[in-house]
Design an enzyme around this catalytic site. Sequence first.
Site, PDB file in Angstrom:
ATOM      1  N   LYS A  54       0.847  -1.207   0.000  1.00  0.00           N
ATOM      2  CA  LYS A  54       0.000   0.000   0.000  1.00  0.00           C
ATOM      3  C   LYS A  54       0.879   1.253   0.000  1.00  0.00           C
ATOM      4  O   LYS A  54       0.627   2.195  -0.748  1.00  0.00           O
ATOM      5  CB  LYS A  54      -0.950  -0.012   1.212  1.00  0.00           C
ATOM      6  CG  LYS A  54      -2.050  -1.067   1.073  1.00  0.00           C
ATOM      7  CD  LYS A  54      -2.860  -1.287   2.349  1.00  0.00           C
ATOM      8  CE  LYS A  54      -3.818  -2.466   2.159  1.00  0.00           C
ATOM      9  NZ  LYS A  54      -4.563  -2.842   3.365  1.00  0.00           N
ATOM     10  N   GLN A  98      -4.268  -1.363   9.634  1.00  0.00           N
ATOM     11  CA  GLN A  98      -4.270  -2.709   9.056  1.00  0.00           C
ATOM     12  C   GLN A  98      -4.849  -3.717  10.061  1.00  0.00           C
ATOM     13  O   GLN A  98      -4.481  -3.730  11.238  1.00  0.00           O
ATOM     14  CB  GLN A  98      -2.844  -3.107   8.647  1.00  0.00           C
ATOM     15  CG  GLN A  98      -2.750  -4.407   7.881  1.00  0.00           C
ATOM     16  CD  GLN A  98      -3.420  -4.392   6.507  1.00  0.00           C
ATOM     17  OE1 GLN A  98      -3.586  -3.339   5.904  1.00  0.00           O
ATOM     18  NE2 GLN A  98      -3.817  -5.540   6.022  1.00  0.00           N
ATOM     19  N   ASP A 121     -10.758   3.124   4.169  1.00  0.00           N
ATOM     20  CA  ASP A 121     -11.031   1.690   4.103  1.00  0.00           C
ATOM     21  C   ASP A 121     -12.527   1.418   3.930  1.00  0.00           C
ATOM     22  O   ASP A 121     -12.919   0.328   3.531  1.00  0.00           O
ATOM     23  CB  ASP A 121     -10.600   1.049   5.435  1.00  0.00           C
ATOM     24  CG  ASP A 121      -9.498   0.040   5.273  1.00  0.00           C
ATOM     25  OD1 ASP A 121      -9.254  -0.396   4.147  1.00  0.00           O
ATOM     26  OD2 ASP A 121      -8.889  -0.306   6.301  1.00  0.00           O
TER      27      ASP A 121
HETATM   28  N1  GUN Z   1      -6.716  -6.745   6.417  1.00  0.00           N
HETATM   29  C1  GUN Z   1      -7.040  -7.497   5.329  1.00  0.00           C
HETATM   30  N2  GUN Z   1      -7.688  -6.747   4.413  1.00  0.00           N
HETATM   31  C2  GUN Z   1      -7.763  -5.494   4.914  1.00  0.00           C
HETATM   32  C3  GUN Z   1      -8.321  -4.284   4.420  1.00  0.00           C
HETATM   33  O1  GUN Z   1      -8.878  -4.199   3.320  1.00  0.00           O
HETATM   34  N3  GUN Z   1      -8.196  -3.207   5.248  1.00  0.00           N
HETATM   35  C4  GUN Z   1      -7.598  -3.288   6.472  1.00  0.00           C
HETATM   36  N4  GUN Z   1      -7.541  -2.177   7.200  1.00  0.00           N
HETATM   37  N5  GUN Z   1      -7.094  -4.397   6.957  1.00  0.00           N
HETATM   38  C5  GUN Z   1      -7.169  -5.494   6.178  1.00  0.00           C
END
Ligand code: GUN
Length: 290
Positions: A54, A98, A121
């Site tokens: 990311k 995350q 998100d």
């Molecule tokens: N963990 C796995 N997928 C995601 C996501 O799309 N966003 C976040 N914040 N954590 C994750």
Amino acid sequence: MTAEIIDGKKLAESIKEDIKNTIAVRKAQNLPIPGLATVLVGNNPASKTYVANKIKTTAALGIRSYSYELEENTSQESLEMLISELNDNPEVQGILVQLPLPEHLSEDKVLHSISPKKDVDGIHPYNAGLLSRKYSEPLFYPCTPSGIMRMIESVCPDISGMKAAVVGRSSIVGMPTAMMLSRSNATPTICHSYTKDLDEICRESDILVAAAGSPHLIQGDWIKPGAIVIDVGINHIPDSTKPHGYRLVGDVDFDEAVKRAGAISPVPGGVGPMTIAMLMANTLKAIEYR
Ligand code: GUN
């Protein structure tokens, strides 16, 4: 019949290219460009890889990046304090914490503490609530479900009236995907570990979204001929022929399903890149809420 492959990587590249160009134009015009803060707590290796991807993408598109890596034993209070600072920081338009968090932390409280206007998100309960309301729009749609919808639209622009099965009911993927399918006038059935006759529900579905986290759960003969199959699973299974001793597979038995589906997304190269592209799109959108 062999299915059309829905190339998430290629689709994501074109979405990212558009975002990169938009940001370059904004920079040239001295308009504000977005900033994304990523918060990683602990040492989960998969989470580390996802966050690194990311951050890399953020930089490649010209988005400002603020990265926070916190110790595994970080307290709830200090994590919420950081989020509060990021909520107040005008340089930061998007906040991504995350998941999963270490067990001693309350995910629910952490998500509540993020400003819904910076919830790129799309998983804050405020935005999740708006997503489920018929005449409302969330400030942000959640990233993975948005990516799934874009992939479905790429092969079938109008899914009105179609039957859909969503296997998995997580707050990040399964539930919001079902909401978005319904908003696009499909009729979703949300399936989970207690669902009876899962195979029959799949066989009746024009669209199948597999997000159970169970390698090869969905067998080839569960696929309705011609169906659109989106595989969200990311599972590591042992494979002694690979350098790391494992390989990545989805929730769908791809080799069999590809013979029956009309269109299918692969793992890797399917939903994963789309999730990141949609996160970048949401971060750009976040400028509107400054
Ligand atoms: N963990 C796995 N997928 C995601 C996501 O799309 N966003 C976040 N914040 N954590 C994750």
